[in-house]
Scaffold this motif. Structure first.
Motif, PDB file in Angstrom:
ATOM      1  N   GLY A  22       0.796  -1.220   0.000  1.00 14.52           N
ATOM      2  CA  GLY A  22       0.000   0.000   0.000  1.00 14.52           C
ATOM      3  C   GLY A  22       0.827   1.268   0.000  1.00 14.52           C
ATOM      4  O   GLY A  22       0.268   2.366  -0.047  1.00 14.52           O
ATOM      5  N   THR A  23       2.140   1.124   0.045  1.00 15.20           N
ATOM      6  CA  THR A  23       3.030   2.290   0.049  1.00 15.20           C
ATOM      7  C   THR A  23       4.025   2.204  -1.103  1.00 15.20           C
ATOM      8  O   THR A  23       4.044   3.057  -1.986  1.00 15.20           O
ATOM      9  CB  THR A  23       3.779   2.392   1.395  1.00 15.20           C
ATOM     10  OG1 THR A  23       2.819   2.475   2.457  1.00 15.20           O
ATOM     11  CG2 THR A  23       4.680   3.624   1.417  1.00 15.20           C
ATOM     12  N   LEU A  24       4.839   1.176  -1.097  1.00 16.42           N
ATOM     13  CA  LEU A  24       5.773   0.944  -2.197  1.00 16.42           C
ATOM     14  C   LEU A  24       5.151   0.072  -3.280  1.00 16.42           C
ATOM     15  O   LEU A  24       5.413   0.270  -4.467  1.00 16.42           O
ATOM     16  CB  LEU A  24       7.047   0.276  -1.678  1.00 16.42           C
ATOM     17  CG  LEU A  24       7.922   1.099  -0.736  1.00 16.42           C
ATOM     18  CD1 LEU A  24       9.012   0.218  -0.130  1.00 16.42           C
ATOM     19  CD2 LEU A  24       8.544   2.295  -1.447  1.00 16.42           C
ATOM     20  N   ILE A  25       4.342  -0.892  -2.869  1.00 24.64           N
ATOM     21  CA  ILE A  25       3.793  -1.858  -3.823  1.00 24.64           C
ATOM     22  C   ILE A  25       2.279  -1.974  -3.707  1.00 24.64           C
ATOM     23  O   ILE A  25       1.705  -1.830  -2.627  1.00 24.64           O
ATOM     24  CB  ILE A  25       4.418  -3.259  -3.624  1.00 24.64           C
ATOM     25  CG1 ILE A  25       4.101  -3.802  -2.218  1.00 24.64           C
ATOM     26  CG2 ILE A  25       5.920  -3.223  -3.870  1.00 24.64           C
ATOM     27  CD1 ILE A  25       4.462  -5.262  -2.019  1.00 24.64           C
ATOM     28  N   ASP A  26       1.652  -2.253  -4.844  1.00 28.36           N
ATOM     29  CA  ASP A  26       0.231  -2.580  -4.889  1.00 28.36           C
ATOM     30  C   ASP A  26       0.133  -4.096  -4.894  1.00 28.36           C
ATOM     31  O   ASP A  26       0.256  -4.740  -5.934  1.00 28.36           O
ATOM     32  CB  ASP A  26      -0.419  -1.989  -6.142  1.00 28.36           C
ATOM     33  CG  ASP A  26      -1.912  -2.282  -6.213  1.00 28.36           C
ATOM     34  OD1 ASP A  26      -2.420  -2.996  -5.330  1.00 28.36           O
ATOM     35  OD2 ASP A  26      -2.564  -1.797  -7.155  1.00 28.36           O
ATOM     36  N   SER A  27      -0.061  -4.676  -3.730  1.00 27.56           N
ATOM     37  CA  SER A  27      -0.089  -6.134  -3.562  1.00 27.56           C
ATOM     38  C   SER A  27      -1.499  -6.648  -3.308  1.00 27.56           C
ATOM     39  O   SER A  27      -1.679  -7.822  -2.959  1.00 27.56           O
ATOM     40  CB  SER A  27       0.816  -6.533  -2.392  1.00 27.56           C
ATOM     41  OG  SER A  27       0.431  -5.807  -1.228  1.00 27.56           O
ATOM     42  N   ARG A  28      -2.474  -5.776  -3.470  1.00 24.14           N
ATOM     43  CA  ARG A  28      -3.860  -6.103  -3.136  1.00 24.14           C
ATOM     44  C   ARG A  28      -4.346  -7.393  -3.791  1.00 24.14           C
ATOM     45  O   ARG A  28      -4.878  -8.289  -3.119  1.00 24.14           O
ATOM     46  CB  ARG A  28      -4.765  -4.930  -3.540  1.00 24.14           C
ATOM     47  CG  ARG A  28      -6.250  -5.215  -3.444  1.00 24.14           C
ATOM     48  CD  ARG A  28      -7.043  -4.016  -3.943  1.00 24.14           C
ATOM     49  NE  ARG A  28      -8.428  -4.342  -4.182  1.00 24.14           N
ATOM     50  CZ  ARG A  28      -9.454  -3.741  -3.612  1.00 24.14           C
ATOM     51  NH1 ARG A  28      -9.238  -2.781  -2.739  1.00 24.14           N
ATOM     52  NH2 ARG A  28     -10.702  -4.079  -3.898  1.00 24.14           N
ATOM     53  N   GLN A  29      -4.167  -7.541  -5.108  1.00 26.28           N
ATOM     54  CA  GLN A  29      -4.753  -8.684  -5.808  1.00 26.28           C
ATOM     55  C   GLN A  29      -4.142  -9.999  -5.368  1.00 26.28           C
ATOM     56  O   GLN A  29      -4.851 -10.995  -5.169  1.00 26.28           O
ATOM     57  CB  GLN A  29      -4.604  -8.513  -7.319  1.00 26.28           C
ATOM     58  CG  GLN A  29      -5.545  -9.422  -8.111  1.00 26.28           C
ATOM     59  CD  GLN A  29      -6.997  -9.154  -7.782  1.00 26.28           C
ATOM     60  OE1 GLN A  29      -7.493  -8.044  -7.931  1.00 26.28           O
ATOM     61  NE2 GLN A  29      -7.702 -10.175  -7.288  1.00 26.28           N
ATOM     62  N   ASP A  30      -2.823 -10.040  -5.205  1.00 23.78           N
ATOM     63  CA  ASP A  30      -2.182 -11.283  -4.787  1.00 23.78           C
ATOM     64  C   ASP A  30      -2.578 -11.675  -3.366  1.00 23.78           C
ATOM     65  O   ASP A  30      -2.763 -12.857  -3.065  1.00 23.78           O
ATOM     66  CB  ASP A  30      -0.662 -11.162  -4.898  1.00 23.78           C
ATOM     67  CG  ASP A  30      -0.193 -11.208  -6.346  1.00 23.78           C
ATOM     68  OD1 ASP A  30      -0.879 -11.833  -7.169  1.00 23.78           O
ATOM     69  OD2 ASP A  30       0.853 -10.601  -6.645  1.00 23.78           O
ATOM     70  N   LEU A  31      -2.713 -10.690  -2.480  1.00 28.13           N
ATOM     71  CA  LEU A  31      -3.143 -10.982  -1.120  1.00 28.13           C
ATOM     72  C   LEU A  31      -4.592 -11.471  -1.107  1.00 28.13           C
ATOM     73  O   LEU A  31      -4.927 -12.445  -0.423  1.00 28.13           O
ATOM     74  CB  LEU A  31      -2.996  -9.743  -0.237  1.00 28.13           C
ATOM     75  CG  LEU A  31      -1.567  -9.360   0.137  1.00 28.13           C
ATOM     76  CD1 LEU A  31      -1.522  -7.972   0.758  1.00 28.13           C
ATOM     77  CD2 LEU A  31      -0.974 -10.391   1.105  1.00 28.13           C
ATOM     78  N   CYS A  32      -5.443 -10.806  -1.870  1.00 29.29           N
ATOM     79  CA  CYS A  32      -6.851 -11.219  -1.928  1.00 29.29           C
ATOM     80  C   CYS A  32      -6.989 -12.620  -2.529  1.00 29.29           C
ATOM     81  O   CYS A  32      -7.745 -13.457  -2.014  1.00 29.29           O
ATOM     82  CB  CYS A  32      -7.658 -10.218  -2.750  1.00 29.29           C
ATOM     83  SG  CYS A  32      -7.865  -8.597  -1.945  1.00 29.29           S
TER      84      CYS A  32
END
Length: 244
Positions: A22-32
């Motif tokens: 949420g700061t350096l990386i958009d990891s939302r989809q992989d986490l979801c």
């Protein structure tokens, strides 16, 4: 846009510490996707990405605990870390996420350019920068390696690097000591109230990112400054200030 709520002495800052997700990386989809893969493995109903994203920020254990509490099909106590089922769910999630952590995860726009601009002081000497995340340190370092972030940081610490996680200041205080900095010379950049509270607990400065995974939480725990794009990190260290 850059908004200051309290005057940050940017000219005297020595150390910059970044959150990761949420700061350096958009990891939302992989986490979801990993959470829903875990739920499917145990024949539980999937959750929407928005619901799962609202659970991110306090470490994997809390993410799994919150996800297990939502379906409402588990006997009492199965969603707690003390129950053996939790251990199975936790282990499955970690194994799946380790394999899929870079399927969709990307660096946010402007991050690499900003890190390049911030990596040295105006006199050309290297500026200490580090990552402090509640994500397990193994995946965190692997992601930083895979996305070309690691060369910018003298340390990448995760939620299992220390006995306690953010918002406890232990990890941030460790980085401050390692960098030869002081709390008043340190800025923590993150996307959630967890990061703001971590900075406050250490006596450091905080900068919030509205483009991250938990921008709503920044309304309840206001950082010292707020940005809408990673490029504004550089602006914060320049002469242009957009006052709120």
């Amino acid at each position: 846009m850059l908004r200051f709520f309290r005057p940050i002495p940017t000219e005297s800052l020595r150390l910059i510490v970044f959150d990761l997700d949420g700061t350096l990386i958009d990891s939302r989809q992989d986490l979801c996707n990993s959470v829903n893969a875990m739920l499917a493995h145990f024949d539980l109903k999937p959750l929407s990405d928005d619901v799962i994203a609202s659970f991110i920020g306090d470490g994997v254990a809390m993410l799994i605990r919150r996800a297990l509490a939502v379906p409402g099909e588990l006997p009492a106590g199965l969603d707690t870390p003390e129950h053996p089922f939790f251990d199975e769910a936790f282990a499955y999630f970690l194994a799946y996420y380790r394999e899929h952590k870079l399927d969709y995860t990307r660096v946010y726009p402007g991050v690499l350019e900003s890190l390049e601009a911030l990596k040295t002081f105006p006199d050309g000497s290297p500026r200490p920068m580090a990552v402090l995340t509640n994500k397990p340190v193994g995946p965190a370092r692997a992601i930083c390696d895979g996305l070309g972030l690691s060369p910018y940081f003298f340390a990448v610490y995760g939620g299992d690097s220390f006995p306690v996680k953010k918002p406890d200041p232990f990890g941030l205080n460790t980085l401050i000591s390692q960098a030869g900095s002081t709390p008043q010379q340190t800025l923590l950049i993150g996307d959630s109230d967890v990061d703001v509270r971590t900075a406050r607990n250490a006596g450091a400065w905080s900068l919030g990112c509205t483009f991250g995974l938990a921008p709503d939480s920044l309304e309840h725990t206001q950082p010292d400054a707020l940005v809408d794009h990673a490029a504004n990190w550089v602006t914060a260290f320049g002469t242009v200030e957009i006052r709120a």
